[in-house]
Design an enzyme around this catalytic site. Structure first.
Site, PDB file in Angstrom:
ATOM      1  N   CYS A 223      -6.423   3.291   3.531  1.00 54.09           N
ATOM      2  CA  CYS A 223      -6.517   2.051   3.893  1.00 54.09           C
ATOM      3  C   CYS A 223      -7.473   1.423   2.908  1.00 54.09           C
ATOM      4  O   CYS A 223      -7.735   0.026   3.173  1.00 54.09           O
ATOM      5  CB  CYS A 223      -7.237   2.155   5.259  1.00 54.09           C
ATOM      6  SG  CYS A 223      -6.119   2.710   6.501  1.00 54.09           S
TER       7      CYS A 223
ATOM      8  N   HIS B 112     -14.672  -3.822   6.718  1.00 55.61           N
ATOM      9  CA  HIS B 112     -13.748  -3.023   7.223  1.00 55.61           C
ATOM     10  C   HIS B 112     -13.214  -2.862   8.562  1.00 55.61           C
ATOM     11  O   HIS B 112     -12.168  -3.279   8.931  1.00 55.61           O
ATOM     12  CB  HIS B 112     -13.901  -1.624   6.476  1.00 55.61           C
ATOM     13  CG  HIS B 112     -12.584  -0.637   6.651  1.00 55.61           C
ATOM     14  ND1 HIS B 112     -11.524  -1.032   5.951  1.00 55.61           N
ATOM     15  CD2 HIS B 112     -12.265   0.495   7.526  1.00 55.61           C
ATOM     16  CE1 HIS B 112     -10.550  -0.015   6.278  1.00 55.61           C
ATOM     17  NE2 HIS B 112     -10.933   0.796   7.024  1.00 55.61           N
TER      18      HIS B 112
ATOM     19  N   GLU C 106     -20.216   1.827   9.385  1.00 48.58           N
ATOM     20  CA  GLU C 106     -20.197   0.748   8.293  1.00 48.58           C
ATOM     21  C   GLU C 106     -21.266  -0.214   8.654  1.00 48.58           C
ATOM     22  O   GLU C 106     -22.085  -0.615   8.040  1.00 48.58           O
ATOM     23  CB  GLU C 106     -18.910   0.047   8.363  1.00 48.58           C
ATOM     24  CG  GLU C 106     -18.994  -1.196   7.350  1.00 48.58           C
ATOM     25  CD  GLU C 106     -17.689  -2.062   7.398  1.00 48.58           C
ATOM     26  OE1 GLU C 106     -16.873  -1.806   8.301  1.00 48.58           O
ATOM     27  OE2 GLU C 106     -17.390  -2.671   6.479  1.00 48.58           O
TER      28      GLU C 106
ATOM     29  N   LYS D 179      -9.794  -8.340  11.145  1.00 44.09           N
ATOM     30  CA  LYS D 179      -8.746  -7.289  11.646  1.00 44.09           C
ATOM     31  C   LYS D 179      -8.662  -7.471  13.294  1.00 44.09           C
ATOM     32  O   LYS D 179      -7.632  -6.924  13.904  1.00 44.09           O
ATOM     33  CB  LYS D 179      -9.296  -5.849  11.435  1.00 44.09           C
ATOM     34  CG  LYS D 179      -8.900  -5.500   9.998  1.00 44.09           C
ATOM     35  CD  LYS D 179      -9.093  -3.873   9.856  1.00 44.09           C
ATOM     36  CE  LYS D 179      -8.837  -3.436   8.386  1.00 44.09           C
ATOM     37  NZ  LYS D 179     -10.003  -3.787   7.653  1.00 44.09           N
TER      38      LYS D 179
ATOM     39  N   HIS E 263      -4.688  -4.001  11.674  1.00 41.37           N
ATOM     40  CA  HIS E 263      -4.962  -3.228  10.338  1.00 41.37           C
ATOM     41  C   HIS E 263      -3.793  -2.938   9.662  1.00 41.37           C
ATOM     42  O   HIS E 263      -2.982  -2.302   9.855  1.00 41.37           O
ATOM     43  CB  HIS E 263      -5.642  -1.905  10.868  1.00 41.37           C
ATOM     44  CG  HIS E 263      -6.354  -1.063   9.678  1.00 41.37           C
ATOM     45  ND1 HIS E 263      -6.131  -1.584   8.483  1.00 41.37           N
ATOM     46  CD2 HIS E 263      -6.624   0.297   9.847  1.00 41.37           C
ATOM     47  CE1 HIS E 263      -6.824  -0.594   7.765  1.00 41.37           C
ATOM     48  NE2 HIS E 263      -7.098   0.369   8.377  1.00 41.37           N
TER      49      HIS E 263
ATOM     50  N   PHE F 284      -8.561   6.823   5.007  1.00 40.25           N
ATOM     51  CA  PHE F 284      -8.657   8.228   5.473  1.00 40.25           C
ATOM     52  C   PHE F 284      -8.612   8.941   3.922  1.00 40.25           C
ATOM     53  O   PHE F 284      -8.133   8.737   3.046  1.00 40.25           O
ATOM     54  CB  PHE F 284      -7.560   8.403   6.007  1.00 40.25           C
ATOM     55  CG  PHE F 284      -7.186   8.051   7.392  1.00 40.25           C
ATOM     56  CD1 PHE F 284      -8.468   7.678   8.189  1.00 40.25           C
ATOM     57  CD2 PHE F 284      -6.001   7.971   8.319  1.00 40.25           C
ATOM     58  CE1 PHE F 284      -8.274   7.244   9.513  1.00 40.25           C
ATOM     59  CE2 PHE F 284      -5.968   7.736   9.461  1.00 40.25           C
ATOM     60  CZ  PHE F 284      -7.116   7.407  10.149  1.00 40.25           C
TER      61      PHE F 284
END
Lengths: 411, 81
Positions: A161, A301, A312, A333, A338, A399
């Site tokens: 991502c 994110h 985050e 998002k 996403h 990931f």
């Protein structure tokens, strides 16, 4: 060091078939997340029946042969790249000074799975010869290079991502290394297929709010229960400042710094202390010659997962310290879902437009913010950004422990 | 079994779908490479789709002999039997 500017933007997303439509819908706080119009729940027992589906099908924009030769991920990339290129004034660039850096997180997975369906159901002889060039993860960058005759290199960073953001960071490096004057950079993804949907659902990564798709992506809300799968692409045209100015290009913003770190913690989960994320932001700011005190806006994110969002947020708050009040945080998002490998690229488009219009886009669906959230979250309606020189950060994490921060500054 | 006219029409549809060439352009005397500008990968796609459409087998060795649309129509017509 060569400075790098953004001179064109393009997007196709759940909010619109181009960047202006997508941006208007985002500023209006619209959700692009809708229910699937299919029987994947009955047929496969799929527990998640919604996603951020493209507002405009690339097949409606591209020619029929183009659609047949490209996976949906490459189709979106080409649609967004054509828009961005035209937006940059279709520069007449020496092909040997034009590169592409366009990523996908998982590649042409729909093509791969459909090819296997064909082989299994009708035999290997029925598999189409175009399958390999469609499923390879470098296909989007290769098709974009073909479309614009870019001969300085066609690259595709793969970092789940963070791929879209990393591709933009690589674009900056290509220009600073002197290997190209112009780079078409961004990311794309087309993961809406029962296979990948089942895979992500098995990780318990996805929201299961089937009764309220538009309200399912709710970063930082106390009731967030996972991310919402999205599809689409974002593209930016990067140029050396010198090249752009010489041709009289309109400059949206500077890409002033990039930071890339890895957690080396877990194959999927982010390191709980957010140290790698914080370092990515610090590196990007240092490269830009700035400090967190210069940052007015962060496009987070923030995917709407119970654990990830606050890691985050804490990393941002600890870095910002006494400047936390001066930063407005947006989690777009909440509206787009996403886009995986497309996310960092679409959100770079948002960040660039936020600086240009001096408007931070809203975060929707937050009715009860996480009590731990110590940064000023833009909710429901856009927030004006101050006048003067501004910096903004776009964070993307993938990931595998990939952390990418991009620092954009006003033109 | 499809007649030669039906094979030509079916083949023209496949070529049009793959390449964007108008079906009317796909006539018996046209060369796949020289007139229709079809590359080898597209040719393999057309062969794969034609095999399925007409329920025939077109061996790889035979594909290089199919220079024109007419060659393909004749081969498929013979292979149907």
């Amino acid at each position: 060091m060569t400075r790098v500017v953004v001179t064109g933007i393009g997007a196709t997303s759940p909010l619109g078939g181009d960047a202006p439509t997508t941006w208007s819908a985002a500023l209006a706080g619209t959700s692009g997340v809708t229910s699937f119009d299919n029987d994947w729940d009955e047929k496969y027992g799929l527990p998640v029946m919604f996603g951020g589906q493209l507002a405009v099908d690339p097949a409606d924009v591209l020619s029929r042969p183009e659609t047949k030769r490209m996976d949906r991920s490459a189709q979106s990339a080409v649609v967004a790249a054509r828009e961005a290129w035209a937006d940059a004034g279709s520069p007449e660039v020496d092909p040997y000074r034009l590169a592409t850096s366009v990523a996908s997180g998982i590649g042409g997975v729909i093509t791969l799975l459909e090819s296997w369906d064909t082989a299994r159901e009708r035999g290997a002889a029925r598999v189409l010869p175009m399958s390999v060039p469609m499923l390879m993860p470098n296909s989007p960058t290769a098709y974009v290079s073909l479309d614009f005759g870019a001969k300085a290199g066609a690259h595709a960073a793969v970092s789940a991502c963070a791929s879209g953001a990393e591709s933009i960071a690589r674009g900056l490096e290509i220009i600073q290394a002197g290997r190209a004057d112009v780079v078409i950079a961004g990311g794309t993804e087309a993961p809406i297929h029962p296979g990948p949907m089942a895979d992500f659902a098995a990780m318990k990564a996805l929201s299961t709010r089937n009764d309220d798709p538009a309200g399912a992506s709710r970063p930082y809300d106390t009731s967030r229960d996972g991310f919402v799968m999205g599809e689409g692409a974002g593209i930016v045209i990067l140029e050396s400042e010198e090249y752009a100015k010489a041709r009289g290009a309109r400059i949206y913003a500077y890409l002033s710094g990039t930071g890339m770190t890895s957690d080396a913690h877990h194959i999927a989960a982010p390191a709980p202390d957010g140290e790698g994320q914080r370092r990515a932001m610090e590196f990007a700011l240092a490269e830009a010659g700035l400090t967190i005190a210069d940052v007015a806006h962060i496009n987070a994110h923030a995917t709407s997962t119970p654990v990830g969002d606050m890691i985050e947020a804490r990393a941002i708050a600890s870095l910002a310290a006494e400047h936390a009040d001066e930063i407005v945080l947006s989690a777009t998002k909440s509206m787009t879902g996403h886009l995986l490998g497309g996310a960092g690229a679409l959100e770079s488009v948002f960040t660039v437009l936020a600086l240009k219009d001096r408007l931070a886009p809203p975060t929707i669906n937050v009715t009860e913010p996480d009590p731990e959230l110590a940064v000023d979250l833009v909710r429901d309606t856009p927030r004006e950004l101050p006048a003067g020189d501004l910096a903004a950060i776009n964070n993307s994490f993938g990931f595998g422990g990939h952390n990418v921060a991009l620092v954009f500054t006003t033109a | 079994m499809a007649s030669k006219d039906e094979i030509l029409a079916g083949l023209a549809e496949i070529v049009a779908e793959e390449t964007g060439i108008d079906t009317g352009e796909v006539t018996m005397e046209k060369s796949f490479t020289d007139d229709l500008d079809i590359d080898s990968l597209s040719m393999m796609t057309i062969v794969t789709l034609a095999e399925e459409k007409f329920d025939v087998r077109i061996p790889d060795d035979e594909v290089k002999n199919l220079a024109t649309v007419g060659d393909a129509v004749t081969f498929i017509d013979g292979a149907q039997a």
